[in-house]
Design an enzyme around this catalytic site. Structure first.
Site, short mmCIF file in Angstrom:
data_model
loop_
_atom_site.label_atom_id
_atom_site.label_comp_id
_atom_site.label_asym_id
_atom_site.label_seq_id
_atom_site.Cartn_x
_atom_site.Cartn_y
_atom_site.Cartn_z
N GLN A 214 0.83 -1.22 0.00
CA GLN A 214 0.00 0.00 0.00
C GLN A 214 0.85 1.25 0.00
O GLN A 214 2.07 1.22 0.17
CB GLN A 214 -0.93 -0.01 1.22
CG GLN A 214 -0.22 -0.16 2.55
CD GLN A 214 -1.16 -0.41 3.71
OE1 GLN A 214 -1.28 0.40 4.62
NE2 GLN A 214 -1.85 -1.56 3.67
N HIS A 216 0.25 5.81 0.96
CA HIS A 216 -0.65 6.85 1.45
C HIS A 216 -0.38 8.17 0.72
O HIS A 216 0.78 8.47 0.40
CB HIS A 216 -0.47 7.07 2.95
CG HIS A 216 -0.57 5.82 3.76
ND1 HIS A 216 -1.67 5.00 3.73
CD2 HIS A 216 0.30 5.24 4.63
CE1 HIS A 216 -1.48 3.98 4.56
NE2 HIS A 216 -0.29 4.09 5.09
N GLU A 233 3.62 8.13 8.54
CA GLU A 233 3.58 7.31 9.75
C GLU A 233 4.97 6.79 10.10
O GLU A 233 5.93 6.94 9.33
CB GLU A 233 2.62 6.14 9.57
CG GLU A 233 2.96 5.19 8.44
CD GLU A 233 1.85 4.20 8.12
OE1 GLU A 233 0.68 4.49 8.42
OE2 GLU A 233 2.16 3.13 7.55
N HIS A 291 4.80 0.43 1.02
CA HIS A 291 5.20 -0.31 2.22
C HIS A 291 4.21 -1.43 2.52
O HIS A 291 3.09 -1.45 2.00
CB HIS A 291 5.27 0.63 3.42
CG HIS A 291 3.95 1.30 3.72
ND1 HIS A 291 3.54 2.45 3.09
CD2 HIS A 291 2.94 0.96 4.57
CE1 HIS A 291 2.34 2.80 3.55
NE2 HIS A 291 1.96 1.90 4.44
N ARG A 311 -4.64 0.75 -1.54
CA ARG A 311 -4.20 -0.63 -1.60
C ARG A 311 -3.70 -0.92 -3.00
O ARG A 311 -4.43 -0.76 -3.98
CB ARG A 311 -5.36 -1.56 -1.21
CG ARG A 311 -4.94 -2.98 -0.87
CD ARG A 311 -6.14 -3.80 -0.38
NE ARG A 311 -6.70 -3.28 0.85
CZ ARG A 311 -7.94 -2.81 0.96
NH1 ARG A 311 -8.74 -2.82 -0.10
NH2 ARG A 311 -8.38 -2.36 2.11
#
Length: 466
Positions: A214, A216, A233, A291, A311
């Protein structure tokens, strides 16, 4: 009642600098007056920045010269000057010369007991790749064998907010409580920058099977496509079974066209950087980095408060409903950073009895605290909430200004409001390992305008002129 100052025994102040003589105490006043005291500071002594969430305070200078910092403003005080400090105002006292000050404190009943370390009800998420470690680790009853992949420890995401489980706010959504006291809980700078919303989400993740590959989006793309925050993150590996690994970033350069082809034929993982992991490993995952956490890993995650995930590849497996999970190939292709980097793992050093720097980014700051004795944390200077995750052991967290205390066990977390982020941590089991997440607003406050430099110059001239 009559008292003479020379007959009153001097005691060290609660800030561990200077001495004070209490003329009238809380128990003697018979009202909301907390105390009237005379405080003596030697030249150069500093009562570091602190906040009283439920008390207003006044300082009357009897002798000497004193700098009082109120939030970001420095007030120069001389003999016979008076300074009033409203509740919730960060204030610091710096003695320019030897100084004597009368201090007067008064509690505000309507604000009493509203700020304390918040602990939360369980917020567990069942997912197809989840395992069975989170419930026993967190001491939750195991009613069935449903796989639990995520424990949302502190969340203000509307789809799954945290619910407070202690104190006067028990049963209230964290979102609702922040709405009532945004500056006190988040910090003035955070509340202003993020529109009174908590900008972080922290989780514990138990991956029994591989998560999907995936990526972001960053803030700009997430705002444009979803009207939400982007998602940067970081991961702290708590435990990893032998030979466990994860994916982070590319090991070879590929084009957007090659990316789409590799997704279609199922070979995308061949181009990804694969990292064997061990407890204590840290990975910073900026928006745009492809990642995946893989099976056998238990970790703590700190991220921007966003539920936007694209995804890319899911191994052609069905979801919890038995149907294939949706892929977001085109959106992901726009979000991906295709650059190859030299290193994806974050290096850091852990020393006992200190807060060890792990991540300093534009989105959050993370420290690992490894202690075997009482440890003082004064984070008021950051003007930010603090989220503390207990990774090992159990500890007491005691707020200095209010004396409120919580026990934090391994596998659980709490949020400490910005206004009371001056506290002691004491291990209960001989040793504790904590992960702290917050936002350092000092850089922003200094660089917002030339006023930051001007205030420093003014203070220097004021001191050097004495």
């Amino acid at each position: 009642m009559k008292r003479s100052l020379k007959d009153i025994h001097a005691v060290i102040t609660s800030h561990a600098v200077g001495e004070k003589r209490v003329l009238l105490s809380r128990g003697e006043s018979g009202c909301d007056l907390t105390q009237i005291a005379i405080t003596d500071l030697q030249a150069g002594e500093v009562a570091l920045a602190h906040i009283h969430p439920d008390m207003q305070e006044g300082f009357y200078v009897l002798e000497g010269d004193l700098d009082v910092t109120l939030n970001e403003e420095i007030v120069h005080c001389h003999k016979d000057d008076f300074v009033y400090v409203e509740s919730g105002t960060a204030h610091e006292l710096h003695a320019i010369t030897k100084v004597r000050v009368m201090t007067i404190g008064c509690e505000i009943e309507s604000k009493r007991n509203q700020l304390y370390p918040f602990v939360f009800k369980p917020n567990l998420h069942s997912v197809i790749w989840g395992g069975n470690r989170l419930k026993p680790w967190k001491k939750h009853p195991q009613e069935d064998e449903t796989p639990i992949g995520e424990s949302w420890e502190v969340s203000a995401v509307p789809s799954s907010p945290s619910v407070i489980d202690n104190g006067c706010w028990t049963g209230k959504s964290l979102i609702d409580v922040i709405d009532q006291m945004p500056s006190e809980i988040l910090g003035r700078s955070v509340a202003r920058k993020y529109g009174n919303k908590l900008p972080l989400l922290v989780k514990f993740i138990d991956a029994d099977k591989d998560l999907s590959i995936q990526v972001h989006p960053d803030d700009r793309m997430a705002k444009r496509e979803h009207n939400k925050f982007g998602k940067t993150e970081m991961w702290y590996v708590i435990d990893a079974k032998p030979d466990s690994y994860l994916y982070a970033g590319f090991k070879e350069e590929i084009s957007p066209e090659e990316y789409k082809r590799k997704v279609e034929d199922g070979t995308i993982t061949e181009s990804l950087a694969k990292h064997e992991v061990h407890p204590g490993d840290v990975f910073y995952i900026p928006a745009g980095r492809v990642h995946a956490i893989c099976g056998g890993i238990l970790l703590a995650e700190v991220q921007q408060s966003s539920d936007v995930t694209y995804r890319i590849y899911d191994y052609n497996r069905p979801g919890m409903d038995g149907k294939p999970r949706e892929l977001h190939t085109n959106l992901a292709s726009q979000a991906i950073d295709y650059k190859v980097y030299d290193e994806y793992r974050t290096d850091y050093v852990v020393k006992e009895s200190r807060a060890n720097r792990v991540i300093d980014s534009d989105f959050f700051n993370v420290r690992v605290v490894d202690i075997d004795q009482r440890f003082h944390r004064n984070l008021v200077k950051y003007d930010s909430f603090v989220i503390t995750m207990c990774l090992k052991g159990s500890c007491h967290i005691k707020i200095r200004s209010t004396q409120d205390e919580v026990v934090l066990h391994e596998g659980n977390s709490c949020l400490i409001p910005a206004a009371i982020a001056d506290y002691d941590v004491e291990p209960m089991t001989g040793h504790s390992l904590l992960l702290d997440a917050f936002i350092d607003n000092r850089k922003a406050s200094i660089s917002e305008s030339e006023g930051g430099l001007l205030r420093k110059l003014t203070r220097f001239l004021h001191i050097s002129g004495k």
